[in-house]
Motif scaffolding. Sequence first.
Motif, PDB file in Angstrom:
ATOM      1  N   ILE A 160       0.838  -1.205   0.000  1.00 32.85           N
ATOM      2  CA  ILE A 160       0.000   0.000   0.000  1.00 32.85           C
ATOM      3  C   ILE A 160       0.871   1.252   0.000  1.00 32.85           C
ATOM      4  O   ILE A 160       1.675   1.469   0.912  1.00 32.85           O
ATOM      5  CB  ILE A 160      -0.969  -0.030   1.207  1.00 32.85           C
ATOM      6  CG1 ILE A 160      -1.963  -1.182   0.996  1.00 32.85           C
ATOM      7  CG2 ILE A 160      -1.685   1.295   1.374  1.00 32.85           C
ATOM      8  CD1 ILE A 160      -2.841  -1.489   2.167  1.00 32.85           C
ATOM      9  N   PRO A 161       0.746   2.103  -1.045  1.00 32.92           N
ATOM     10  CA  PRO A 161       1.657   3.239  -1.195  1.00 32.92           C
ATOM     11  C   PRO A 161       1.313   4.455  -0.336  1.00 32.92           C
ATOM     12  O   PRO A 161       2.173   5.273  -0.031  1.00 32.92           O
ATOM     13  CB  PRO A 161       1.532   3.594  -2.687  1.00 32.92           C
ATOM     14  CG  PRO A 161       0.175   3.113  -3.078  1.00 32.92           C
ATOM     15  CD  PRO A 161      -0.138   1.934  -2.201  1.00 32.92           C
ATOM     16  N   PHE A 162       0.038   4.608   0.049  1.00 29.10           N
ATOM     17  CA  PHE A 162      -0.359   5.742   0.888  1.00 29.10           C
ATOM     18  C   PHE A 162      -1.714   5.428   1.526  1.00 29.10           C
ATOM     19  O   PHE A 162      -2.413   4.506   1.108  1.00 29.10           O
ATOM     20  CB  PHE A 162      -0.437   7.054   0.080  1.00 29.10           C
ATOM     21  CG  PHE A 162      -1.239   6.953  -1.193  1.00 29.10           C
ATOM     22  CD1 PHE A 162      -2.635   7.040  -1.184  1.00 29.10           C
ATOM     23  CD2 PHE A 162      -0.601   6.778  -2.427  1.00 29.10           C
ATOM     24  CE1 PHE A 162      -3.372   6.945  -2.357  1.00 29.10           C
ATOM     25  CE2 PHE A 162      -1.329   6.678  -3.606  1.00 29.10           C
ATOM     26  CZ  PHE A 162      -2.720   6.767  -3.572  1.00 29.10           C
ATOM     27  N   LYS A 216     -11.518   1.696  -0.566  1.00 27.52           N
ATOM     28  CA  LYS A 216     -10.923   0.347  -0.560  1.00 27.52           C
ATOM     29  C   LYS A 216      -9.826   0.270  -1.624  1.00 27.52           C
ATOM     30  O   LYS A 216     -10.010   0.755  -2.746  1.00 27.52           O
ATOM     31  CB  LYS A 216     -12.014  -0.700  -0.866  1.00 27.52           C
ATOM     32  CG  LYS A 216     -11.513  -2.155  -0.813  1.00 27.52           C
ATOM     33  CD  LYS A 216     -12.674  -3.112  -1.068  1.00 27.52           C
ATOM     34  CE  LYS A 216     -12.198  -4.571  -1.098  1.00 27.52           C
ATOM     35  NZ  LYS A 216     -11.748  -5.048   0.222  1.00 27.52           N
ATOM     36  N   TRP A 217      -8.707  -0.326  -1.247  1.00 30.55           N
ATOM     37  CA  TRP A 217      -7.684  -0.662  -2.238  1.00 30.55           C
ATOM     38  C   TRP A 217      -8.125  -1.922  -2.974  1.00 30.55           C
ATOM     39  O   TRP A 217      -8.500  -2.906  -2.348  1.00 30.55           O
ATOM     40  CB  TRP A 217      -6.334  -0.935  -1.563  1.00 30.55           C
ATOM     41  CG  TRP A 217      -5.580   0.291  -1.154  1.00 30.55           C
ATOM     42  CD1 TRP A 217      -5.355   0.738   0.124  1.00 30.55           C
ATOM     43  CD2 TRP A 217      -4.927   1.232  -2.011  1.00 30.55           C
ATOM     44  NE1 TRP A 217      -4.624   1.896   0.104  1.00 30.55           N
ATOM     45  CE2 TRP A 217      -4.338   2.227  -1.197  1.00 30.55           C
ATOM     46  CE3 TRP A 217      -4.800   1.344  -3.414  1.00 30.55           C
ATOM     47  CZ2 TRP A 217      -3.623   3.301  -1.718  1.00 30.55           C
ATOM     48  CZ3 TRP A 217      -4.082   2.412  -3.933  1.00 30.55           C
ATOM     49  CH2 TRP A 217      -3.507   3.380  -3.094  1.00 30.55           C
ATOM     50  N   VAL A 218      -8.092  -1.874  -4.294  1.00 32.89           N
ATOM     51  CA  VAL A 218      -8.392  -3.060  -5.104  1.00 32.89           C
ATOM     52  C   VAL A 218      -7.288  -3.208  -6.141  1.00 32.89           C
ATOM     53  O   VAL A 218      -6.549  -2.262  -6.419  1.00 32.89           O
ATOM     54  CB  VAL A 218      -9.764  -2.938  -5.812  1.00 32.89           C
ATOM     55  CG1 VAL A 218     -10.892  -2.853  -4.802  1.00 32.89           C
ATOM     56  CG2 VAL A 218      -9.818  -1.740  -6.762  1.00 32.89           C
ATOM     57  N   ARG A 219      -7.182  -4.392  -6.712  1.00 34.85           N
ATOM     58  CA  ARG A 219      -6.267  -4.553  -7.840  1.00 34.85           C
ATOM     59  C   ARG A 219      -7.021  -4.157  -9.109  1.00 34.85           C
ATOM     60  O   ARG A 219      -8.228  -4.388  -9.225  1.00 34.85           O
ATOM     61  CB  ARG A 219      -5.754  -5.989  -7.922  1.00 34.85           C
ATOM     62  CG  ARG A 219      -4.873  -6.361  -6.724  1.00 34.85           C
ATOM     63  CD  ARG A 219      -3.919  -7.486  -7.041  1.00 34.85           C
ATOM     64  NE  ARG A 219      -3.215  -7.943  -5.850  1.00 34.85           N
ATOM     65  CZ  ARG A 219      -2.070  -7.424  -5.396  1.00 34.85           C
ATOM     66  NH1 ARG A 219      -1.503  -6.420  -6.042  1.00 34.85           N
ATOM     67  NH2 ARG A 219      -1.485  -7.913  -4.318  1.00 34.85           N
ATOM     68  N   LEU A 251      -1.820  -4.064 -10.448  1.00 35.60           N
ATOM     69  CA  LEU A 251      -1.596  -2.727  -9.885  1.00 35.60           C
ATOM     70  C   LEU A 251      -2.704  -2.337  -8.925  1.00 35.60           C
ATOM     71  O   LEU A 251      -3.863  -2.698  -9.106  1.00 35.60           O
ATOM     72  CB  LEU A 251      -1.495  -1.689 -11.010  1.00 35.60           C
ATOM     73  CG  LEU A 251      -0.349  -1.867 -12.014  1.00 35.60           C
ATOM     74  CD1 LEU A 251      -0.439  -0.797 -13.101  1.00 35.60           C
ATOM     75  CD2 LEU A 251       1.004  -1.813 -11.330  1.00 35.60           C
ATOM     76  N   LEU A 252      -2.334  -1.558  -7.899  1.00 36.86           N
ATOM     77  CA  LEU A 252      -3.311  -1.141  -6.892  1.00 36.86           C
ATOM     78  C   LEU A 252      -4.070   0.104  -7.347  1.00 36.86           C
ATOM     79  O   LEU A 252      -3.483   1.028  -7.908  1.00 36.86           O
ATOM     80  CB  LEU A 252      -2.619  -0.847  -5.556  1.00 36.86           C
ATOM     81  CG  LEU A 252      -1.920  -2.011  -4.860  1.00 36.86           C
ATOM     82  CD1 LEU A 252      -1.613  -1.645  -3.416  1.00 36.86           C
ATOM     83  CD2 LEU A 252      -2.751  -3.275  -4.885  1.00 36.86           C
TER      84      LEU A 252
END
Length: 210
Positions: free
Chosen positions: A55-57, A64-67, A181-182
């Motif tokens: 997680i970059p930030f 939500k972070w997803v691909r 990629l996120l």
Amino acid sequence: SILQLAIQGKLVEQREEEGTTEELYKQIKEEKKKLFKEGKIKKEKPLPEITEDEIPFEIPESWKWVRLGEIISISSGKGLTSSNMKKGEIPVYGGNGITGFHNEALVEEKTVVIGRVGFYCGSVHITEKLAWITDNAFITTYPKKYIDMEYLVYTLHHMNLGKDNNATAQPVVSGKKIYPLLFPLPPLEEQKRIVSKIEELLPLCKQLEK
């Protein structure tokens, strides 16, 4: 800087009544199953779970972070050489936008196009309602009811999909490369508000540049 603030959830306020992306994510998954059954997308390999280290930030709790491969599917356009283009008014999209005009359309609605090969691979465009997309670009399919097209495009621009290409080889973008990629996904109504704010601020930036 505006896009960076936008995808970090710092450009507009969060509103509790707009719900969370967790709910939206379930709807997206259901819609993708439907698109697969209708033959509009291919079945893709499962992507690995997102780890904390990736997680970059930080993003808001309601996001939500997803691909990327969980929300979009890409497929190559159809070959059309300049010599085979027939006189017409329908724009032909290649790896870096419009390359000519033709008398026939491959898509009949506004479509997100990603450059597939060459120097401009990874560049992102939105076509007109009627357009032809060559095999130098990807047609992007996604659940349109749950993902705002402009939010998707602004975020893909910021992600710079072609950035890791080796300059000495033929630059190329593929599902294998971009699906893991996120992607920071807000609730749908917030996506729309972010787009409105970006479109309000970008012209001011251009004026300042002058």
